[in-house]
Write a protein that holds these residues in place. Structure first.
Motif, short mmCIF file in Angstrom:
data_model
loop_
_atom_site.label_atom_id
_atom_site.label_comp_id
_atom_site.label_asym_id
_atom_site.label_seq_id
_atom_site.Cartn_x
_atom_site.Cartn_y
_atom_site.Cartn_z
N LEU A 1 2.10 0.91 -13.22
CA LEU A 1 0.94 1.66 -11.55
C LEU A 1 1.47 3.52 -11.83
O LEU A 1 -0.28 3.80 -11.72
CB LEU A 1 1.59 1.00 -9.88
N SER A 2 2.09 3.80 -12.46
CA SER A 2 2.49 5.31 -12.38
C SER A 2 1.41 5.65 -14.08
O SER A 2 0.71 6.49 -13.69
CB SER A 2 3.67 5.89 -13.05
N GLY B 1 9.86 2.97 -7.12
CA GLY B 1 10.49 1.85 -6.75
C GLY B 1 11.86 1.46 -7.16
O GLY B 1 12.25 0.67 -5.98
N LEU B 2 12.40 2.36 -7.50
CA LEU B 2 14.42 2.00 -7.33
C LEU B 2 14.46 2.31 -5.79
O LEU B 2 15.88 0.97 -5.26
CB LEU B 2 15.18 2.49 -7.91
N VAL B 3 14.11 3.57 -4.68
CA VAL B 3 14.36 3.11 -3.66
C VAL B 3 13.44 2.54 -3.39
O VAL B 3 14.19 1.13 -1.77
CB VAL B 3 13.96 4.67 -2.62
N LEU C 1 1.34 -1.24 -0.07
CA LEU C 1 0.15 -0.28 -0.26
C LEU C 1 0.64 1.25 0.34
O LEU C 1 0.37 2.09 -0.46
CB LEU C 1 -0.88 -0.04 0.84
N VAL C 2 1.91 1.40 0.41
CA VAL C 2 2.80 2.68 0.93
C VAL C 2 3.66 2.68 -0.62
O VAL C 2 3.71 3.65 -1.28
CB VAL C 2 4.02 2.42 2.00
N LEU D 1 3.32 6.09 -2.64
CA LEU D 1 3.91 7.44 -3.06
C LEU D 1 3.94 6.65 -4.75
O LEU D 1 4.82 7.70 -4.80
CB LEU D 1 5.34 6.21 -2.51
N ILE D 2 3.42 6.03 -5.59
CA ILE D 2 4.28 5.90 -6.76
C ILE D 2 2.76 7.16 -7.24
O ILE D 2 3.37 7.82 -8.17
CB ILE D 2 3.73 4.35 -7.14
N VAL D 3 1.16 7.11 -6.49
CA VAL D 3 0.69 8.45 -6.95
C VAL D 3 0.82 9.71 -6.90
O VAL D 3 0.82 10.13 -7.26
CB VAL D 3 -0.93 7.43 -6.14
N TRP D 4 1.79 9.45 -5.95
CA TRP D 4 2.01 10.44 -5.32
C TRP D 4 3.45 11.80 -6.20
O TRP D 4 2.86 12.98 -6.08
CB TRP D 4 2.50 10.82 -3.52
#
Length: 282
Positions: free
Chosen positions: A215-216, A194-196, A144-145, A149-152
């Motif tokens: 997802l982006s 995603g890399l992080v 979920l996180v 973060l991807i959406v944000w």
């Protein structure tokens, strides 16, 4: 000073005010959403159910069906029963309730069936996907996180790249302000997310980069979808409940699309109780 030269000042001032409203709202809402997602269980299910009902009500307002009492009752009861089913760990009855509710709205013949049923399906999809994903005890929260973060990241990267670079419009008929530069900027920042996550030990680099890109893209398409619906009905914002953002639909359109795609991927690779693992572990 000429009138033409003086005119842009109020617009720039309004844009700056809107930006800081967005930042303030995000600083309040984002930690709260992550905290409730961390606790999971009934707290997350209650929040998601309440938000899904809010999404449905805003959708009805956009399509002009908010005063139809039968639609309100069927839709809200469907989402409430669906949420209760998931709270008590009964995903089968929850999905059945959503199916019957959508069918009930479709059976009403004297209202815009296509739009009201679509709205209920949209809200139910957000509800079911969000709760099913969090049910994974090992990977639900981290998944979920990652989606958050991807959406944000898509939103923030798109905002700054679009404003600073500009250039050709992405789809001017649907969203006149969005640019290709903004879409690419959102994608790049999501890839960094995603890399992080991969470097932090949550998964392999290449699969997480591919997942972040998917997802982006889903998030940005969800944003465009909601813009298309609002433009179809001549509405600017779904509501004004969130300062600087508009309504729940305006804020969560990308998330709904991303979490739905994420759950689909997780189900294809895992099970209803291991959606997060199917999403994160490759």
């Amino acid at each position: 000073m000429s009138q033409d030269n003086a005119a842009p000042a109020p617009a720039a001032e309004q844009g700056s005010r809107n930006f800081w409203q967005r930042v303030g709202a995000a600083l309040v809402l984002a930690p709260g959403a992550i905290a409730v997602a961390y606790f999971g269980g009934w707290a997350w299910a209650v929040l998601v159910t309440a938000v899904a009902i809010g999404l449905f009500l805003e959708w009805l307002t956009i399509v002009g069906a908010a005063r139809d009492f039968r639609v309100l009752v069927i839709g809200c009861l469907t989402l409430l029963v669906c949420g209760l089913g998931l709270i008590f760990d009964k995903p089968g009855p929850a999905v059945l309730a959503a199916t019957l509710g959508v069918g009930g709205l479709a059976a009403l013949g004297d209202q815009p069936r296509r739009w009201t049923t679509s709205g209920l399906g949209y809200a139910a999809l957000a509800l079911i996907a969000s709760i099913l994903l969090r049910r994974d005890p090992d990977y639900g929260f981290s998944a979920l996180v990652l989606i958050f973060l991807i959406v944000w990241g898509s939103d923030i990267g798109g905002y700054f790249a679009g404003r600073s670079i500009g250039g050709p419009k992405l789809w001017p008929r649907v969203s006149p302000k969005k640019t290709w530069a903004g879409a690419i900027g959102g994608l790049v920042l999501s890839l960094l997310v995603g890399l992080v996550f991969a470097l932090s030990g949550f998964g392999k680099i290449i699969p997480l980069l591919i997942l972040a890109a998917v997802l982006s893209t889903s998030s940005q398409l969800g944003d465009l979808f909601e813009s298309a619906v609002k433009r179809r009905f001549g509405v600017k914002d779904s509501s004004h409940i969130i300062p600087g953002h508009g309504g729940l639909l305006d804020r969560l359109d990308g998330y709904v699309a991303a979490v739905a795609v994420a759950v689909l991927i997780g189900l294809m690779r895992g099970s209803p109780d291991g959606i997060g693992r199917g999403l994160m572990v490759w």
